[in-house]
Design a protein around this motif. Sequence first.
Motif, PDB file in Angstrom:
ATOM      1  N   VAL A 264       7.257  -0.219   3.125  1.00 20.44           N
ATOM      2  CA  VAL A 264       8.329   0.664   2.639  1.00 20.44           C
ATOM      3  C   VAL A 264       7.797   2.034   2.207  1.00 20.44           C
ATOM      4  O   VAL A 264       8.487   2.758   1.491  1.00 20.44           O
ATOM      5  N   GLN A 265       6.606   2.396   2.651  1.00 20.95           N
ATOM      6  CA  GLN A 265       6.018   3.669   2.242  1.00 20.95           C
ATOM      7  C   GLN A 265       6.908   4.864   2.558  1.00 20.95           C
ATOM      8  O   GLN A 265       6.972   5.825   1.789  1.00 20.95           O
ATOM      9  N   ASP A 266       7.612   4.813   3.685  1.00 21.15           N
ATOM     10  CA  ASP A 266       8.471   5.936   4.079  1.00 21.15           C
ATOM     11  C   ASP A 266       9.787   5.970   3.310  1.00 21.15           C
ATOM     12  O   ASP A 266      10.566   6.906   3.464  1.00 21.15           O
ATOM     13  N   HIS A 267      10.033   4.957   2.519  1.00 15.66           N
ATOM     14  CA  HIS A 267      11.324   4.841   1.841  1.00 15.66           C
ATOM     15  C   HIS A 267      11.181   4.807   0.323  1.00 15.66           C
ATOM     16  O   HIS A 267      12.101   4.365  -0.369  1.00 15.66           O
ATOM     17  N   MET A 268      10.048   5.263  -0.198  1.00 14.00           N
ATOM     18  CA  MET A 268       9.853   5.258  -1.643  1.00 14.00           C
ATOM     19  C   MET A 268       9.135   6.523  -2.096  1.00 14.00           C
ATOM     20  O   MET A 268       8.387   7.137  -1.340  1.00 14.00           O
ATOM     21  N   ILE A 269       9.420   6.921  -3.329  1.00 13.29           N
ATOM     22  CA  ILE A 269       8.777   8.073  -3.958  1.00 13.29           C
ATOM     23  C   ILE A 269       8.233   7.597  -5.307  1.00 13.29           C
ATOM     24  O   ILE A 269       8.946   6.947  -6.078  1.00 13.29           O
ATOM     25  N   THR A 270       6.980   7.911  -5.601  1.00 11.17           N
ATOM     26  CA  THR A 270       6.403   7.525  -6.889  1.00 11.17           C
ATOM     27  C   THR A 270       5.305   8.499  -7.279  1.00 11.17           C
ATOM     28  O   THR A 270       4.695   9.134  -6.420  1.00 11.17           O
ATOM     29  N   ASP A 271       5.081   8.626  -8.575  1.00 14.69           N
ATOM     30  CA  ASP A 271       3.972   9.428  -9.071  1.00 14.69           C
ATOM     31  C   ASP A 271       2.816   8.541  -9.525  1.00 14.69           C
ATOM     32  O   ASP A 271       1.864   9.013 -10.141  1.00 14.69           O
ATOM     33  N   MET A 272       2.885   7.243  -9.200  1.00 11.58           N
ATOM     34  CA  MET A 272       1.815   6.316  -9.541  1.00 11.58           C
ATOM     35  C   MET A 272       0.814   6.191  -8.397  1.00 11.58           C
ATOM     36  O   MET A 272       1.177   6.304  -7.215  1.00 11.58           O
ATOM     37  N   ALA A 273      -0.427   5.948  -8.752  1.00  8.99           N
ATOM     38  CA  ALA A 273      -1.439   5.649  -7.753  1.00  8.99           C
ATOM     39  C   ALA A 273      -1.212   4.229  -7.226  1.00  8.99           C
ATOM     40  O   ALA A 273      -0.556   3.408  -7.876  1.00  8.99           O
ATOM     41  N   LYS A 274      -1.775   3.952  -6.056  1.00 11.71           N
ATOM     42  CA  LYS A 274      -1.549   2.652  -5.416  1.00 11.71           C
ATOM     43  C   LYS A 274      -1.959   1.498  -6.312  1.00 11.71           C
ATOM     44  O   LYS A 274      -1.245   0.502  -6.424  1.00 11.71           O
ATOM     45  N   ASP A 275      -3.119   1.609  -6.966  1.00  8.03           N
ATOM     46  CA  ASP A 275      -3.571   0.497  -7.807  1.00  8.03           C
ATOM     47  C   ASP A 275      -2.648   0.268  -8.992  1.00  8.03           C
ATOM     48  O   ASP A 275      -2.530  -0.855  -9.496  1.00  8.03           O
ATOM     49  N   GLU A 276      -1.958   1.328  -9.444  1.00  9.63           N
ATOM     50  CA  GLU A 276      -1.061   1.198 -10.590  1.00  9.63           C
ATOM     51  C   GLU A 276       0.189   0.406 -10.234  1.00  9.63           C
ATOM     52  O   GLU A 276       0.606  -0.493 -10.980  1.00  9.63           O
ATOM     53  N   TYR A 277       0.808   0.713  -9.090  1.00 11.54           N
ATOM     54  CA  TYR A 277       2.024  -0.034  -8.767  1.00 11.54           C
ATOM     55  C   TYR A 277       1.709  -1.420  -8.210  1.00 11.54           C
ATOM     56  O   TYR A 277       2.504  -2.351  -8.348  1.00 11.54           O
ATOM     57  N   LEU A 278       0.540  -1.595  -7.609  1.00 14.19           N
ATOM     58  CA  LEU A 278       0.153  -2.940  -7.201  1.00 14.19           C
ATOM     59  C   LEU A 278      -0.076  -3.832  -8.423  1.00 14.19           C
ATOM     60  O   LEU A 278       0.240  -5.026  -8.401  1.00 14.19           O
ATOM     61  N   LYS A 279      -0.606  -3.253  -9.493  1.00 11.86           N
ATOM     62  CA  LYS A 279      -0.851  -4.021 -10.712  1.00 11.86           C
ATOM     63  C   LYS A 279       0.457  -4.544 -11.296  1.00 11.86           C
ATOM     64  O   LYS A 279       0.518  -5.670 -11.805  1.00 11.86           O
ATOM     65  N   ILE A 280       1.524  -3.728 -11.226  1.00 14.79           N
ATOM     66  CA  ILE A 280       2.818  -4.181 -11.729  1.00 14.79           C
ATOM     67  C   ILE A 280       3.251  -5.453 -11.005  1.00 14.79           C
ATOM     68  O   ILE A 280       3.669  -6.440 -11.617  1.00 14.79           O
ATOM     69  N   ALA A 281       3.139  -5.437  -9.675  1.00 11.49           N
ATOM     70  CA  ALA A 281       3.562  -6.591  -8.888  1.00 11.49           C
ATOM     71  C   ALA A 281       2.678  -7.804  -9.150  1.00 11.49           C
ATOM     72  O   ALA A 281       3.174  -8.935  -9.283  1.00 11.49           O
ATOM     73  N   VAL A 282       1.367  -7.588  -9.231  1.00 12.06           N
ATOM     74  CA  VAL A 282       0.456  -8.714  -9.470  1.00 12.06           C
ATOM     75  C   VAL A 282       0.672  -9.303 -10.855  1.00 12.06           C
ATOM     76  O   VAL A 282       0.585 -10.515 -11.047  1.00 12.06           O
ATOM     77  N   ASP A 283       0.975  -8.452 -11.835  1.00  7.83           N
ATOM     78  CA  ASP A 283       1.265  -8.963 -13.180  1.00  7.83           C
ATOM     79  C   ASP A 283       2.451  -9.918 -13.156  1.00  7.83           C
ATOM     80  O   ASP A 283       2.481 -10.926 -13.876  1.00  7.83           O
ATOM     81  N   MET A 284       3.453  -9.599 -12.345  1.00 10.46           N
ATOM     82  CA  MET A 284       4.613 -10.480 -12.239  1.00 10.46           C
ATOM     83  C   MET A 284       4.219 -11.821 -11.633  1.00 10.46           C
ATOM     84  O   MET A 284       4.740 -12.874 -12.013  1.00 10.46           O
ATOM     85  N   LEU A 285       3.293 -11.791 -10.669  1.00 14.03           N
ATOM     86  CA  LEU A 285       2.887 -13.015 -10.004  1.00 14.03           C
ATOM     87  C   LEU A 285       1.933 -13.844 -10.850  1.00 14.03           C
ATOM     88  O   LEU A 285       2.035 -15.068 -10.916  1.00 14.03           O
ATOM     89  N   GLU A 286       0.987 -13.172 -11.510  1.00 19.23           N
ATOM     90  CA  GLU A 286      -0.039 -13.867 -12.271  1.00 19.23           C
ATOM     91  C   GLU A 286       0.414 -14.250 -13.671  1.00 19.23           C
ATOM     92  O   GLU A 286      -0.099 -15.196 -14.259  1.00 19.23           O
ATOM     93  N   GLY A 287       1.361 -13.492 -14.207  1.00 18.59           N
ATOM     94  CA  GLY A 287       1.811 -13.730 -15.572  1.00 18.59           C
ATOM     95  C   GLY A 287       2.864 -14.819 -15.653  1.00 18.59           C
ATOM     96  O   GLY A 287       2.988 -15.673 -14.778  1.00 18.59           O
ATOM     97  N   GLU A 288       3.643 -14.762 -16.712  1.00 19.92           N
ATOM     98  CA  GLU A 288       4.662 -15.774 -16.947  1.00 19.92           C
ATOM     99  C   GLU A 288       5.878 -15.595 -16.049  1.00 19.92           C
ATOM    100  O   GLU A 288       6.750 -16.460 -15.994  1.00 19.92           O
ATOM    101  N   GLY A 289       5.934 -14.474 -15.350  1.00 21.14           N
ATOM    102  CA  GLY A 289       7.082 -14.228 -14.491  1.00 21.14           C
ATOM    103  C   GLY A 289       8.253 -13.643 -15.263  1.00 21.14           C
ATOM    104  O   GLY A 289       8.131 -13.305 -16.433  1.00 21.14           O
ATOM    105  N   LEU A 290       9.379 -13.544 -14.613  1.00 24.82           N
ATOM    106  CA  LEU A 290      10.562 -12.968 -15.231  1.00 24.82           C
ATOM    107  C   LEU A 290      11.513 -14.079 -15.650  1.00 24.82           C
ATOM    108  O   LEU A 290      12.155 -14.710 -14.817  1.00 24.82           O
ATOM    109  N   MET A 291      11.586 -14.314 -16.949  1.00 20.11           N
ATOM    110  CA  MET A 291      12.497 -15.307 -17.485  1.00 20.11           C
ATOM    111  C   MET A 291      13.773 -14.589 -17.941  1.00 20.11           C
ATOM    112  O   MET A 291      13.871 -13.359 -17.879  1.00 20.11           O
ATOM    113  N   SER A 292      14.746 -15.346 -18.403  1.00 22.96           N
ATOM    114  CA  SER A 292      15.994 -14.730 -18.864  1.00 22.96           C
ATOM    115  C   SER A 292      15.733 -13.762 -20.011  1.00 22.96           C
ATOM    116  O   SER A 292      16.390 -12.733 -20.143  1.00 22.96           O
TER     117      SER A 292
END
Length: 331
Positions: A264-292
């Motif tokens: 989705v690189q052509d369809h997104m705009i961000t001021d974060m570096a690649k490692d920063e936004y990848l960390k957000i996603a990995v935190d969701m996977l490695e952490g407790e996840g999204l509960m209510s």
Amino acid sequence: MGLYRQRQAVEAMIAGRYEEREGSAAEAAAPEPSDEDFQFNDTVTWQGKTYRKNHYIKAVLCIGVDRSGSMLEPTLSGDGGQADGVFLLAQDTARNSLKILLIPRDSMTEITQTDTSWTDDNGKVLGKITDHLSLAYSYGDGMETSCQYTAEAVSHLLAGLPIDAYMSADTDVIAVLNDMVGGVSVMIPTMGMEKIDPSFVLGETVRLQGEQAEAFVRFRDITIDNSAITRMEQQKAYIRGFFQSVKETSRSNSRIVEELFEAVQDHMITDMAKDEYLKIAVDMLEGEGLMSGSFRMVPGTGTATETYDEFYVDKEALIPVLLDLFYREVP
């Protein structure tokens, strides 16, 4: 993944030491302002207690834009789409956890207005007006300026809370990401959704495929007042279901998170570096996840005029929500 977990442990240790040091050196409380004058700074006083900003928790603004096509070229002011979905991530970078603050798109706040007839990509800035938050994006260039205008408007809406980073994406990404993880299972939370898909029956569980994903996320009955607010239940359900599907897919494809962003690189705009936004996603996977309990909603009241829905934030109720997400109490 091993290096990632090592970094998690180190950052948690550093965060603990930082909090101990800062807590022992807390500044004297300033005179407490009323909720109308309240502004978030590094140190604030609220209801007799002092709070300090937790700098390990980042405020990351996520914007879903109601347009399609590439986002790599600027647009004229007024043509870049509106912010159809607005979410603020509270990313705890030390403890590798996330919470999400849902912000109604119809929130009335101060935004930057530009002349949409102006030929410059950014538009000629006319000044500040009070209008719907969703319009802040449209007055920009459809790219960085639009994101900055929206971040400024969100910060103003949230009593001056600083926004650390932003990311926007258009509607094309929904179906693409959905199908890359094999579809997303959701329970239909809104009455009347069978109007757009016969399988969208209230209370039924559906595995969304292709264009069903966008239809589910964006559906609202415009004949009902404040339907954009009730639609947030669909968005919460989808976000939780999507990351569950990502987690399931990652068991057989360790690169799935990186592949999703690459797609989705052509369809997104961000001021974060690649490692920063990848960390957000990995935190969701490695952490407790999204509960209510991972989701919070900006408190306020929705009203309806003859033409538009409007949402007015309850600032007195908002302040403790933001203190809980981004601050910590100090002695």
